[in-house]
Design a protein around this motif. Sequence first.
Motif, short mmCIF file in Angstrom:
data_model
loop_
_atom_site.label_atom_id
_atom_site.label_comp_id
_atom_site.label_asym_id
_atom_site.label_seq_id
_atom_site.Cartn_x
_atom_site.Cartn_y
_atom_site.Cartn_z
N SER A 22 25.19 16.12 9.25
CA SER A 22 23.93 16.86 9.32
C SER A 22 24.16 18.36 9.34
CB SER A 22 23.15 16.43 10.58
OG SER A 22 23.90 16.74 11.72
N GLU A 23 25.26 18.80 8.78
CA GLU A 23 25.58 20.21 8.82
C GLU A 23 25.19 20.91 7.52
OE1 GLU A 23 29.16 23.02 10.45
OE2 GLU A 23 29.45 20.87 10.29
N LEU A 24 24.73 22.14 7.67
CA LEU A 24 24.36 22.99 6.55
C LEU A 24 25.08 24.31 6.77
CD1 LEU A 24 22.36 23.42 4.11
CD2 LEU A 24 20.78 24.34 5.80
N LYS A 25 25.88 24.74 5.82
CA LYS A 25 26.63 25.98 5.96
C LYS A 25 26.22 26.97 4.88
CE LYS A 25 30.65 24.28 8.33
NZ LYS A 25 32.04 24.56 8.62
N ILE A 26 26.07 28.22 5.28
CA ILE A 26 25.71 29.30 4.36
C ILE A 26 26.76 30.39 4.50
CG2 ILE A 26 23.97 31.02 3.76
CD1 ILE A 26 21.92 29.13 5.16
N ILE A 40 26.44 18.15 3.42
CA ILE A 40 27.01 16.81 3.22
C ILE A 40 25.87 15.79 3.23
CG2 ILE A 40 28.46 15.03 4.24
CD1 ILE A 40 30.21 17.27 5.34
N THR A 41 25.89 14.90 2.27
CA THR A 41 24.93 13.79 2.26
C THR A 41 25.68 12.52 2.64
OG1 THR A 41 25.27 13.47 -0.11
CG2 THR A 41 23.44 14.85 0.54
N PRO A 42 25.16 11.76 3.61
CA PRO A 42 25.88 10.58 4.09
C PRO A 42 25.83 9.38 3.14
CG PRO A 42 23.84 10.83 5.27
CD PRO A 42 23.97 12.04 4.39
N LEU A 62 15.50 24.77 -3.95
CA LEU A 62 16.76 24.98 -4.66
C LEU A 62 17.31 23.69 -5.24
CD1 LEU A 62 18.48 27.38 -2.10
CD2 LEU A 62 17.00 27.96 -4.03
N VAL A 63 17.13 22.58 -4.54
CA VAL A 63 17.60 21.28 -4.99
C VAL A 63 16.51 20.26 -4.67
CG1 VAL A 63 19.30 19.45 -4.62
CG2 VAL A 63 20.03 21.83 -4.57
N ASN A 64 16.21 19.40 -5.62
CA ASN A 64 15.28 18.29 -5.41
C ASN A 64 15.66 17.19 -6.40
OD1 ASN A 64 13.15 16.88 -4.27
ND2 ASN A 64 11.68 17.69 -5.73
N GLU A 65 16.68 16.41 -6.01
CA GLU A 65 17.22 15.44 -6.94
C GLU A 65 18.01 14.35 -6.21
OE1 GLU A 65 19.66 17.99 -9.32
OE2 GLU A 65 21.34 17.90 -7.93
N LEU A 66 18.36 13.31 -6.93
CA LEU A 66 19.25 12.29 -6.41
C LEU A 66 20.66 12.84 -6.40
CD1 LEU A 66 17.87 9.15 -8.27
CD2 LEU A 66 17.58 9.71 -5.85
N GLN A 67 21.38 12.63 -5.31
CA GLN A 67 22.77 13.09 -5.22
C GLN A 67 23.64 12.00 -4.61
OE1 GLN A 67 22.79 16.90 -3.15
NE2 GLN A 67 22.50 17.94 -5.10
N THR A 68 24.91 12.04 -4.97
CA THR A 68 25.88 11.09 -4.46
C THR A 68 26.26 11.43 -3.02
OG1 THR A 68 27.68 12.42 -5.31
CG2 THR A 68 26.86 10.67 -6.74
N GLU A 69 26.85 10.48 -2.35
CA GLU A 69 27.37 10.69 -1.00
C GLU A 69 28.48 11.74 -1.04
OE1 GLU A 69 30.18 8.22 2.12
OE2 GLU A 69 29.05 7.14 0.60
N GLY A 70 28.54 12.59 -0.03
CA GLY A 70 29.64 13.53 0.08
C GLY A 70 29.20 14.98 0.16
N THR A 99 18.19 10.13 5.03
CA THR A 99 18.68 9.69 6.33
C THR A 99 19.03 10.83 7.29
OG1 THR A 99 20.94 9.58 5.48
CG2 THR A 99 19.63 7.55 5.39
N THR A 100 19.03 12.06 6.83
CA THR A 100 19.43 13.17 7.70
C THR A 100 18.75 14.47 7.27
OG1 THR A 100 21.33 14.25 8.72
CG2 THR A 100 21.48 13.82 6.37
N SER A 101 18.77 15.43 8.17
CA SER A 101 18.28 16.76 7.83
C SER A 101 19.07 17.79 8.61
CB SER A 101 16.79 16.90 8.11
OG SER A 101 16.56 16.81 9.50
N ALA A 102 19.09 19.01 8.11
CA ALA A 102 19.77 20.12 8.77
C ALA A 102 19.06 21.40 8.41
CB ALA A 102 21.24 20.17 8.35
N GLU A 103 19.14 22.35 9.29
CA GLU A 103 18.45 23.63 9.10
C GLU A 103 19.36 24.76 9.57
OE1 GLU A 103 14.79 25.07 11.45
OE2 GLU A 103 14.03 23.85 9.79
N SER A 104 19.31 25.88 8.88
CA SER A 104 20.12 27.03 9.27
C SER A 104 19.36 28.31 8.99
CB SER A 104 21.44 27.03 8.50
OG SER A 104 22.26 28.09 8.93
N LYS A 105 19.53 29.29 9.86
CA LYS A 105 18.92 30.60 9.65
C LYS A 105 19.62 31.29 8.48
CE LYS A 105 18.20 32.95 13.36
NZ LYS A 105 18.38 33.81 14.53
#
Length: 109
Positions: A22-26, A40-42, A62-70, A99-105
């Motif tokens: 559930s991590e988002l890094k900028i 990361i997508t689980p 920025l992204v709105n699509e199907l993505q693979t795990e990883g 299945t998850t979400s993450a948010e970052s300033k």
Amino acid sequence: DTAKIYESTGFQDVFWQTSSHSELKISPNPVSYSARIGYITPKYGKVNVSIYNLLGQKLETLVNELQTEGAHEIVWNRRNNDGLEFQKGVYLCRMQSETTSAESKLIVN
């Protein structure tokens, strides 16, 4: 001609020395010119990465699509779909999957 907001890039392991599902890094943050947004997508599924103002209003997708795990990474150039730069300020970047979400300033200077 529409301005390109992001582009898919190769993923670098050094960017994710510590990670969770559930991590988002900028990086860098604050953003002066462009930033790498990594997450990361689980599991395989629909993923949305968007930028919001502090009132919770969606400003850009920025992204709105199907993505693979990883691990995934995009490069954001501080511009919206109309090619206009985001003004200096504080924003929120949110990644949402099935299945998850993450948010970052996100700080733009």
